[in-house]
Motif scaffolding. Structure first.
Motif, PDB file in Angstrom:
ATOM      1  N   ARG A  79      -6.588   0.124   2.468  1.00 59.31           N
ATOM      2  CA  ARG A  79      -6.763  -1.123   3.219  1.00 59.31           C
ATOM      3  C   ARG A  79      -6.662  -2.322   2.276  1.00 59.31           C
ATOM      4  O   ARG A  79      -6.988  -2.212   1.091  1.00 59.31           O
ATOM      5  N   ARG A  98       0.836  -1.193   0.000  1.00 60.70           N
ATOM      6  CA  ARG A  98       0.000   0.000   0.000  1.00 60.70           C
ATOM      7  C   ARG A  98       0.874   1.246   0.000  1.00 60.70           C
ATOM      8  O   ARG A  98       1.990   1.218   0.509  1.00 60.70           O
ATOM      9  N   ILE A 157     -11.460  -6.854   6.708  1.00 64.29           N
ATOM     10  CA  ILE A 157     -10.266  -6.033   6.546  1.00 64.29           C
ATOM     11  C   ILE A 157      -9.055  -6.801   7.078  1.00 64.29           C
ATOM     12  O   ILE A 157      -9.008  -7.174   8.257  1.00 64.29           O
ATOM     13  N   CYS A 166      -5.781  -5.635   6.738  1.00 68.45           N
ATOM     14  CA  CYS A 166      -4.923  -4.623   7.356  1.00 68.45           C
ATOM     15  C   CYS A 166      -5.165  -3.290   6.682  1.00 68.45           C
ATOM     16  O   CYS A 166      -5.871  -3.227   5.678  1.00 68.45           O
TER      17      CYS A 166
END
Ligand code: SF4
Length: 155
Positions: free
Chosen positions: A145, A139, A153, A155
């Motif tokens: 996310r 990311r 989710i 992370c």
């Protein structure tokens, strides 16, 4: 499988767009226009070249990695992605998808919802330069996310 996708680039053997070695397909078109975006050349819907699903599969099959759809934002071509995703599922490939939309926004886009059963994970949300964090895996900024298609989710 007559759908043609607009593809800016294909990178085989990348390790930054999901777990393991992957083939990343950069799809044209993005209207999010995040300040600091690393790939502004992918924003125009006519960037890159037309490729058939068969052409893409030939490259993906040759590399034999799992696949990441990125861009640009693949959701701008969501209505044409289903045949590719079905063919990848038949091959046992896992697919990650990067999008500038949030997961919650995706749920309001029927063509995007149709893709969810064929994805292993979604990396969601725009890149926000003020939240950039180079320590994050897969990311660019901390608002983004990694989410399972069912909304869990990771992370
Ligand atoms: S969503 Fe991705 S490709 Fe689109 S502007 Fe933002 S960072 Fe760039």
């Amino acid at each position: 499988m007559n759908d043609t996708l607009r593809v800016v680039d294909i990178v085989e053997g990348t390790t930054v767009d999901g777990p393991g070695l992957r083939t990343s397909v950069y799809l044209a078109g993005c209207e999010h226009r995040c300040p600091g975006c690393h790939n502004p050349q992918t924003w125009p819907t006519d960037a890159g070249r037309d490729m058939s699903v068969e052409d893409l599969l030939e490259i993906i099959d040759h590399a034999d990695f799992n696949v990441t759809l990125t861009g640009g934002d693949p959701i701008y071509q969501a209505s044409k992605l289903l045949p590719l995703l079905k063919a990848l599922a038949e091959r046992g490939k896992t697919v990650w998808l990067y999008t500038g939309f949030t997961y919650e926004e995706l749920l309001g886009i029927p063509d995007a919802v149709a893709l969810l059963p064929y994805l292993e994970a979604i990396v969601d949300g725009p890149f926000i330069a003020d939240l950039r964090d180079t320590a994050l895996r897969f990311r660019g900024s901390s608002n983004q996310r990694i989410i399972k298609p069912n909304g869990e989710i990771l992370c």
